[in-house]
Write a protein that holds these residues in place. Sequence first.
Motif, PDB file in Angstrom:
ATOM      1  N   THR A 219      -0.873 -36.824 -14.356  1.00  0.00           N
ATOM      2  CA  THR A 219       0.253 -35.943 -14.660  1.00  0.00           C
ATOM      3  C   THR A 219       1.006 -36.299 -15.946  1.00  0.00           C
ATOM      4  OG1 THR A 219       1.731 -37.262 -13.257  1.00  0.00           O
ATOM      5  CG2 THR A 219       0.633 -35.370 -12.236  1.00  0.00           C
ATOM      6  N   ARG A 220       0.955 -37.553 -16.388  1.00  0.00           N
ATOM      7  CA  ARG A 220       1.775 -37.942 -17.547  1.00  0.00           C
ATOM      8  C   ARG A 220       0.997 -38.450 -18.754  1.00  0.00           C
ATOM      9  NH1 ARG A 220       6.265 -41.239 -14.368  1.00  0.00           N
ATOM     10  NH2 ARG A 220       5.375 -42.894 -15.601  1.00  0.00           N
ATOM     11  N   ALA A 221      -0.251 -38.838 -18.572  1.00  0.00           N
ATOM     12  CA  ALA A 221      -1.002 -39.358 -19.726  1.00  0.00           C
ATOM     13  C   ALA A 221      -1.376 -38.191 -20.647  1.00  0.00           C
ATOM     14  CB  ALA A 221      -2.253 -40.095 -19.258  1.00  0.00           C
ATOM     15  N   PRO A 222      -1.118 -38.333 -21.940  1.00  0.00           N
ATOM     16  CA  PRO A 222      -1.362 -37.224 -22.870  1.00  0.00           C
ATOM     17  C   PRO A 222      -2.834 -37.089 -23.262  1.00  0.00           C
ATOM     18  CG  PRO A 222      -0.357 -39.058 -24.025  1.00  0.00           C
ATOM     19  CD  PRO A 222      -0.448 -39.454 -22.584  1.00  0.00           C
ATOM     20  N   PHE A 223      -3.603 -36.476 -22.368  1.00  0.00           N
ATOM     21  CA  PHE A 223      -5.008 -36.156 -22.598  1.00  0.00           C
ATOM     22  C   PHE A 223      -5.200 -34.664 -22.374  1.00  0.00           C
ATOM     23  CE2 PHE A 223      -5.387 -40.640 -21.843  1.00  0.00           C
ATOM     24  CZ  PHE A 223      -6.443 -41.035 -22.640  1.00  0.00           C
ATOM     25  N   TRP A 224      -6.107 -34.082 -23.130  1.00  0.00           N
ATOM     26  CA  TRP A 224      -6.453 -32.684 -22.976  1.00  0.00           C
ATOM     27  C   TRP A 224      -7.955 -32.608 -22.767  1.00  0.00           C
ATOM     28  CZ3 TRP A 224      -3.240 -34.845 -26.541  1.00  0.00           C
ATOM     29  CH2 TRP A 224      -1.886 -34.520 -26.406  1.00  0.00           C
ATOM     30  N   LYS A 225      -8.376 -31.748 -21.836  1.00  0.00           N
ATOM     31  CA  LYS A 225      -9.781 -31.659 -21.455  1.00  0.00           C
ATOM     32  C   LYS A 225     -10.317 -30.263 -21.767  1.00  0.00           C
ATOM     33  CE  LYS A 225      -8.874 -34.681 -17.535  1.00  0.00           C
ATOM     34  NZ  LYS A 225      -8.837 -34.766 -16.080  1.00  0.00           N
ATOM     35  N   LYS A 226     -11.471 -30.248 -22.438  1.00  0.00           N
ATOM     36  CA  LYS A 226     -12.129 -28.988 -22.761  1.00  0.00           C
ATOM     37  C   LYS A 226     -13.539 -29.019 -22.201  1.00  0.00           C
ATOM     38  CE  LYS A 226     -12.685 -25.810 -26.541  1.00  0.00           C
ATOM     39  NZ  LYS A 226     -12.472 -25.632 -27.974  1.00  0.00           N
TER      40      LYS A 226
ATOM     41  N   TRP B  63      -9.937 -24.810 -21.978  1.00  0.00           N
ATOM     42  CA  TRP B  63      -9.177 -26.029 -21.776  1.00  0.00           C
ATOM     43  C   TRP B  63      -8.827 -26.082 -20.298  1.00  0.00           C
ATOM     44  CZ3 TRP B  63      -8.856 -29.660 -25.413  1.00  0.00           C
ATOM     45  CH2 TRP B  63      -9.098 -29.289 -26.726  1.00  0.00           C
ATOM     46  N   VAL B  64      -8.912 -27.258 -19.712  1.00  0.00           N
ATOM     47  CA  VAL B  64      -8.638 -27.419 -18.288  1.00  0.00           C
ATOM     48  C   VAL B  64      -7.130 -27.457 -18.078  1.00  0.00           C
ATOM     49  CG1 VAL B  64      -8.970 -28.915 -16.283  1.00  0.00           C
ATOM     50  CG2 VAL B  64     -10.812 -28.659 -17.967  1.00  0.00           C
ATOM     51  N   GLU B  65      -6.660 -26.602 -17.198  1.00  0.00           N
ATOM     52  CA  GLU B  65      -5.231 -26.502 -16.898  1.00  0.00           C
ATOM     53  C   GLU B  65      -4.796 -27.629 -15.969  1.00  0.00           C
ATOM     54  OE1 GLU B  65      -3.000 -24.163 -18.036  1.00  0.00           O
ATOM     55  OE2 GLU B  65      -4.601 -23.367 -19.312  1.00  0.00           O
ATOM     56  N   ALA B  66      -3.540 -28.022 -16.081  1.00  0.00           N
ATOM     57  CA  ALA B  66      -2.961 -28.985 -15.143  1.00  0.00           C
ATOM     58  C   ALA B  66      -2.940 -28.351 -13.754  1.00  0.00           C
ATOM     59  CB  ALA B  66      -1.556 -29.361 -15.574  1.00  0.00           C
ATOM     60  N   LYS B  67      -3.050 -29.180 -12.741  1.00  0.00           N
ATOM     61  CA  LYS B  67      -3.108 -28.683 -11.369  1.00  0.00           C
ATOM     62  C   LYS B  67      -1.821 -29.036 -10.615  1.00  0.00           C
ATOM     63  CE  LYS B  67      -8.104 -28.868 -10.975  1.00  0.00           C
ATOM     64  NZ  LYS B  67      -8.719 -29.650 -12.002  1.00  0.00           N
ATOM     65  N   THR B  68      -1.310 -28.071  -9.886  1.00  0.00           N
ATOM     66  CA  THR B  68      -0.110 -28.273  -9.077  1.00  0.00           C
ATOM     67  C   THR B  68      -0.309 -29.386  -8.064  1.00  0.00           C
ATOM     68  OG1 THR B  68       0.416 -25.942  -9.333  1.00  0.00           O
ATOM     69  CG2 THR B  68       1.561 -27.113  -7.577  1.00  0.00           C
ATOM     70  N   ILE B  69      -1.523 -29.499  -7.534  1.00  0.00           N
ATOM     71  CA  ILE B  69      -1.808 -30.534  -6.532  1.00  0.00           C
ATOM     72  C   ILE B  69      -1.578 -31.942  -7.108  1.00  0.00           C
ATOM     73  CG2 ILE B  69      -4.297 -30.689  -6.995  1.00  0.00           C
ATOM     74  CD1 ILE B  69      -4.659 -30.925  -3.925  1.00  0.00           C
TER      75      ILE B  69
END
Length: 157
Positions: free
Chosen positions: A122-129, A140-146
């Motif tokens: 939730t807090r580490a600044p990484f972006w996934k494609k 790009w992979v969205e953050a998940k509410t879970i």
Amino acid sequence: MSGPITPKVLIQAEDFDAAAEAGALSAGRKDVGALVTFTGLCRDEDGRLSALELEHYPGMAEAEITRIAKEACSRWPLTGLTVIHRFGKIAPGGNIVLVAAASSHRRAAFEAADYLMDFLKTRAPFWKKEHLKEGSEGSWVEAKTIDDDAAKRWTPG
């Protein structure tokens, strides 16, 4: 133990050896009664993924993960902590992240590793494609509410 230990935090493109990293936390130590490791792997997303590309903000990623790791070291009586997070293109089955927590007792090691993973998500600044097998770039992979919900359990209130 005389206070929080200094965690080992690495952000790297190269693969890691989870067993070697875990062994380094307990080698020659008689105060380690528990060693918990978590290795996050790249999924193939039902066979459609050729690679997951992870981007990060150099300097910021290390600082944030180090901050999270130090929080864990101050919350639990750890004897060692290693966090390794990879960046770049990673094929399905490849290692992405390692958290290894050592303590005199199992509960501290389990909880510290769990805490680290919740906050890395939730807090580490990484972006996934995603890169798809059919040759196109995915989204790009969205953050998940879970993941956000899992992290909330660590804060009182």
